[in-house]
Write an enzyme that holds these catalytic residues in place. Structure first.
Site, PDB file in Angstrom:
ATOM      1  N   ARG A   1       9.598   9.086 -15.850  1.00 11.14           N
ATOM      2  CA  ARG A   1      10.431   9.594 -14.761  1.00 11.14           C
ATOM      3  C   ARG A   1      11.626  10.348 -15.304  1.00 11.14           C
ATOM      4  O   ARG A   1      12.164  10.025 -16.356  1.00 11.14           O
ATOM      5  CB  ARG A   1      10.892   8.442 -13.857  1.00 11.14           C
TER       6      ARG A   1
ATOM      7  N   GLY B   1       2.091  11.969   2.498  1.00 10.24           N
ATOM      8  CA  GLY B   1       1.483  10.726   2.092  1.00 10.24           C
ATOM      9  C   GLY B   1       1.815  10.385   0.653  1.00 10.24           C
ATOM     10  O   GLY B   1       2.571  11.097  -0.010  1.00 10.24           O
TER      11      GLY B   1
ATOM     12  N   ASN C   1       7.824   4.007 -16.135  1.00  3.37           N
ATOM     13  CA  ASN C   1       9.209   4.370 -15.862  1.00  3.37           C
ATOM     14  C   ASN C   1       9.729   5.420 -16.832  1.00  3.37           C
ATOM     15  O   ASN C   1      10.557   6.251 -16.467  1.00  3.37           O
ATOM     16  CB  ASN C   1      10.096   3.118 -15.894  1.00  3.37           C
TER      17      ASN C   1
ATOM     18  N   LEU D   1       0.785  10.489  -2.955  1.00  2.00           N
ATOM     19  CA  LEU D   1      -0.165  11.285  -3.729  1.00  2.00           C
ATOM     20  C   LEU D   1      -0.687  10.545  -4.952  1.00  2.00           C
ATOM     21  O   LEU D   1      -1.755  10.875  -5.465  1.00  2.00           O
ATOM     22  CB  LEU D   1       0.503  12.599  -4.166  1.00  2.00           C
TER      23      LEU D   1
ATOM     24  N   ARG E   1       7.692   4.108  -4.986  1.00  2.00           N
ATOM     25  CA  ARG E   1       6.799   4.565  -3.919  1.00  2.00           C
ATOM     26  C   ARG E   1       6.626   3.492  -2.849  1.00  2.00           C
ATOM     27  O   ARG E   1       6.561   3.793  -1.664  1.00  2.00           O
ATOM     28  CB  ARG E   1       5.441   4.946  -4.524  1.00  2.00           C
TER      29      ARG E   1
ATOM     30  N   GLY F   1       4.999   1.804  -9.759  1.00  2.00           N
ATOM     31  CA  GLY F   1       5.072   2.435  -8.443  1.00  2.00           C
ATOM     32  C   GLY F   1       5.982   1.748  -7.451  1.00  2.00           C
ATOM     33  O   GLY F   1       5.843   1.948  -6.241  1.00  2.00           O
ATOM     34  N   GLU F   2       6.961   0.973  -7.938  1.00  2.00           N
ATOM     35  CA  GLU F   2       7.827   0.257  -6.998  1.00  2.00           C
ATOM     36  C   GLU F   2       8.643   1.214  -6.130  1.00  2.00           C
ATOM     37  O   GLU F   2       8.893   0.947  -4.948  1.00  2.00           O
ATOM     38  CB  GLU F   2       8.758  -0.695  -7.750  1.00  2.00           C
TER      39      GLU F   2
END
Length: 296
Positions: free
Chosen positions: A121, A63, A118, A65, A86, A83-84
């Site tokens: 990441r 799923g 971003n 998280l 995801r 979150g794009e």
């Protein structure tokens, strides 16, 4: 490319964006994926297909998280602030809904949050990272992104004119880590002004220092030749000498040195293992072309 480990995003967001709770906070709700739209301030322009598929497999098993951060728009939909990736992977995984945190963020807060998210990441290329840092600077100074670099240069030359802006930039870039805003404008901000072919090479892993040298060459054909030379292990110093028109002592006009260098690199198993999937595919394609030429 090895990158420094980055701190947890929640602490960074709460430190830089007023009123934004940590993304580890339990999701307030779930919304259909069809009601979400890509963010206006997304600094990432390339989403690696293989990486998205890997994330989709993880989402199918575990799923999502970490909920997405979104803000409502006037049409009743939601714009993704953070979150794009995801969201894209969730669609590949076949999810109909995703967990979200809904926050009524202003444009400045959304731009800051998207940039900071971003920058946490590990797989941003230099172009995307520079764009994200530029967004942070623009939001901090409350100016359009197109004006942010010029504004920072002006502040660097005359810091006495706006000490509060200087302090805000120091705080923002200090929270992001790695470099100061002064270092940013002097060393890396110009990467966004490079020709499109050189920017594309940077996205595939070309060192930005080499990119800045090649970017000074106006002729596209000459730039292509230089970009091809970067695959043979040419150093920054050698590249600078070629661009300036100076003979490079280690370069054999016959091309023998290039053959030797490439052969050694192809035989170096450790070097091959460090190649990204994109680079590996590119090398294999070039090898097939070379084999075809030699067979003629």
């Amino acid at each position: 490319m090895t990158r420094r480990a980055r701190p947890v995003i929640g602490a960074r967001l709460t430190g830089l964006v007023a009123g934004v709770e940590e993304l580890s906070h339990p999701a307030a709700t779930t919304v259909p994926v069809g009601l979400l739209s890509a963010g206006t301030f997304q600094p990432r322009v390339h989403f690696d297909e293989a990486a998205l598929n890997d994330l989709a497999r993880s989402i199918r098993e575990q799923g999502i998280l970490q909920p997405l951060l979104v803000r409502p728009d006037v049409s009743g939909r939601y714009e993704i602030v953070a979150g794009e990736r995801r969201w894209r992977a969730a669609q590949l995984a076949g999810l109909s809904e995703v967990p979200v945190l809904i926050r009524p963020l202003s444009d400045a807060e959304a731009r800051m949050a998207a940039a900071v998210e971003n920058l946490q990441r590990e797989n941003l290329n230099v172009i995307e990272e520079v764009r994200a840092r530029l967004q942070v600077a623009a939001a901090t100074l409350d100016v359009p992104e197109a004006e942010a670099v010029a504004r920072m240069f002006a502040l660097d030359r005359h810091p006495e004119t706006a000490p509060e802006a200087i302090m805000a930039l120091d705080t923002a870039f200090g929270s992001l880590g790695r470099e100061t805003w002064r270092s940013f404008i002097r060393n890396r901000a110009a990467v966004l002004n490079l020709p499109s072919d050189v920017q594309a090479a940077v996205r595939e892993g070309l060192d930005y220092r080499k990119a800045m040298i090649i970017g000074r060459v106006k002729d596209p054909g000459q730039r292509l030749t230089l970009l091809e030379r970067t695959h043979t292990g040419i150093t920054v110093q050698e590249l600078r000498a070629l661009v300036s028109g100076t003979n490079v002592g280690s370069t054999d006009p016959s091309g023998a040195d290039t053959w030797t260098t490439v052969a050694k690199q192809l035989m170096d198993a450790r070097r091959r293992s460090t190649l990204t999937e994109v680079k590996r595919n590119r090398v294999e394609k070039l090898l097939h072309q070379l084999a075809s030429i030699l067979a003629e």
